[in-house]
Scaffold this motif. Structure first.
Motif, mmCIF file in Angstrom:
data_model
loop_
_atom_site.group_PDB
_atom_site.id
_atom_site.type_symbol
_atom_site.label_atom_id
_atom_site.label_comp_id
_atom_site.label_asym_id
_atom_site.label_seq_id
_atom_site.Cartn_x
_atom_site.Cartn_y
_atom_site.Cartn_z
ATOM 1 N N SER A 158 0.844 -1.198 0.000
ATOM 2 C CA SER A 158 0.000 0.000 0.000
ATOM 3 C C SER A 158 0.876 1.244 0.000
ATOM 4 O O SER A 158 2.103 1.175 0.185
ATOM 5 N N SER A 178 2.677 -2.197 -5.431
ATOM 6 C CA SER A 178 2.133 -3.250 -6.290
ATOM 7 C C SER A 178 0.881 -3.898 -5.718
ATOM 8 O O SER A 178 0.063 -4.452 -6.457
ATOM 9 N N GLY A 179 0.697 -3.845 -4.391
ATOM 10 C CA GLY A 179 -0.234 -4.741 -3.737
ATOM 11 C C GLY A 179 0.475 -6.048 -3.434
ATOM 12 O O GLY A 179 1.685 -6.187 -3.668
ATOM 13 N N SER A 290 -5.920 -10.009 0.863
ATOM 14 C CA SER A 290 -5.734 -9.481 -0.494
ATOM 15 C C SER A 290 -6.657 -10.183 -1.483
ATOM 16 O O SER A 290 -7.185 -9.558 -2.411
ATOM 17 N N ALA A 294 -9.627 -8.348 -3.627
ATOM 18 C CA ALA A 294 -9.699 -8.476 -5.080
ATOM 19 C C ALA A 294 -11.068 -8.963 -5.535
ATOM 20 O O ALA A 294 -11.560 -8.566 -6.608
ATOM 21 N N ARG A 357 -6.175 -5.175 -5.451
ATOM 22 C CA ARG A 357 -5.153 -5.103 -6.513
ATOM 23 C C ARG A 357 -4.964 -6.521 -7.079
ATOM 24 O O ARG A 357 -3.976 -7.196 -6.794
ATOM 25 N N HIS A 359 -4.133 -7.696 -9.884
ATOM 26 C CA HIS A 359 -3.039 -7.970 -10.828
ATOM 27 C C HIS A 359 -1.668 -7.594 -10.257
ATOM 28 O O HIS A 359 -0.753 -7.228 -11.008
ATOM 29 N N ALA A 360 -1.511 -7.697 -8.947
ATOM 30 C CA ALA A 360 -0.242 -7.323 -8.320
ATOM 31 C C ALA A 360 0.920 -8.136 -8.872
ATOM 32 O O ALA A 360 2.022 -7.616 -9.088
ATOM 33 N N THR A 363 2.123 -6.689 -12.060
ATOM 34 C CA THR A 363 2.842 -5.441 -11.810
ATOM 35 C C THR A 363 4.278 -5.714 -11.384
ATOM 36 O O THR A 363 5.223 -5.053 -11.847
#
Length: 399
Positions: A158, A178-179, A290, A294, A357, A359-360, A363
């Motif tokens: 974060s 990125s997450g 997480s 999502a 997130r 798609h961390a 990323t």
């Protein structure tokens, strides 16, 4: 092919799941070969027991002790005697891991646990390795052991964690928000009714998902019995993880409540469970929360482990993505309130979706590959600008 090595540690399941998520996203990059290694596969049984078995024993049986250890180690100076002793044990116990890394000869390494990052920082300092090393923090908190010298970069869960990294001396240019990496499946749209039918649930009735983490930590069976004593038309879907004893207890309870409780062990279909859930009651591990964010699944946080899980819980509560139950009575009360007031449940869902997130992992890989490509281009430009001598071979021999 660009070779990316992902290093993790099987102390709990979160670090491993984050590594597997990054590896899964590597299939989107046709020129990337990603390999995931568990550092615990390359250490002695004694060392493994300290880092995995003893950790699980502490958090399950003596959570207050683990909270004390977490806090003390976070504030400990690198020069402290216990820190020096710990690093000495790591050096003696990770020689096979260093050999495995050399065998793979990666172009970049991503660590989803601080142990391999700390070990590789020493290798770089001693000029035994030049491969860039990245660190992915897997909680909404920042413990000091994640911050190691000579790292190429860090991935933060974060904006707050990124800020705290910079305040502790990390170059802001090396910090990327990125997450926390989760599997690509959590970014896919899934049909609620179909997923509910898959697990023998009625999509027309509220579904409450109960999770205890991959290791099956916590008194989930007692919590289930308390919730089943409540009035209401909701169904419970309880996941025991790898805890065989817990699963057996849950199945016995399910036999007495066949239309209200479904019990599952470790599953690779957690995204389908979340897709049919109206609400999750869970411990606040970095990966589990997480995944919920999502999928936009509202959460009631229950029995957080002192240390990283308590701090994860604080983040989720501050962001309005979860509620917290301090005991079973509070859990019963909060569940009743949310089921009777759907607009409150909708507010939690909206905040969860805003924080997610999914798609961390993509990323992370994109950032690493982008920097590798940038360095490759820099080397090419330097080579192109090297002045060529006009001296012939014969002249050179004469000289």
């Amino acid at each position: 092919m660009r070779k990316i090595l992902i290093l993790s540690v099987s102390a709990g399941s979160g670090h491993m799941r984050a590594a597997e998520a990054i590896k899964a996203y590597a299939t989107e990059f046709p020129d990337v070969e990603a390999v995931h290694l568990d550092a615990m596969d390359y250490v002695s049984s004694g060392f493994r027991s300290i880092y995995t078995d003893f950790y699980l024993h502490l958090v399950n049986r003596h959570p207050a002790v683990w909270g004390y250890v977490y806090q003390k180690s976070d504030n400990a100076l690198p020069s402290a005697t216990m820190q020096k002793l710990r690093r000495a044990m790591e050096r003696l116990s990770t020689r096979a891991l260093r050999a495995a890394i050399n065998d793979h000869a990666p172009e970049a390494i991503i660590c989803t646990h601080f142990l391999p990052a700390e070990m590789l920082a020493r290798e770089i300092a001693n000029l035994r390795m030049t491969c860039p090393v990245w660190v992915q923090v897997t909680d909404f908190d920042l413990h000091s052991m994640w911050l190691q010298p000579h790292m190429q970069g860090y991935f933060a869960a974060s904006e707050e964690i990124a800020f705290r990294m910079a305040s502790k001396g990390v170059n802001p240019a090396a910090i990327h928000i990125s997450g926390i990496p989760i599997m690509p499946a959590f970014a896919q749209p899934l049909d609620r009714a179909h997923c509910a039918a898959t697990f023998g649930l009625d999509a027309r009735r509220p579904i409450v998902l109960m999770m205890s983490g991959g290791a099956g930590i916590g008194g989930v069976d007692k919590t289930v019995q308390r919730l089943l004593s409540m009035d209401g038309n909701f169904q419970l879907l309880a996941v025991a993880g790898k805890n065989v004893e817990l699963l057996a207890n849950l199945q016995q309870i399910a036999d007495k409540h066949p239309h209200r409780l479904r019990a599952l062990g470790f599953t690779q279909q957690i995204e389908q469970l979340m897709a049919c859930a109206d609400l999750a009651i869970t411990k606040p591990g970095g990966l589990t929360t997480s995944e919920c964010l999502a999928m936009g699944v509202p959460m009631i946080i229950h029995s957080p482990i002192p240390g990283q899980e308590e701090r994860n819980a604080d983040y989720l509560l501050e962001q309005g993505a979860a509620l917290k139950a301090v005991d079973l009575s509070a859990l019963e009360y909060r569940l009743n309130v949310l089921l009777q007031h759907p607009h409150l449940l909708a507010q939690l869902r909206s905040r969860s979706q805003a924080l997610g997130r999914p798609h961390a992992g993509r990323t992370v890989l994109h950032t690493v590959l982008q920097q590798l490509e940038s360095k490759s281009q820099q080397r090419i430009r330097k080579t192109d600008h090297v002045p060529h001598s006009s001296t012939s071979v014969e002249d050179a021999v004469t000289i």
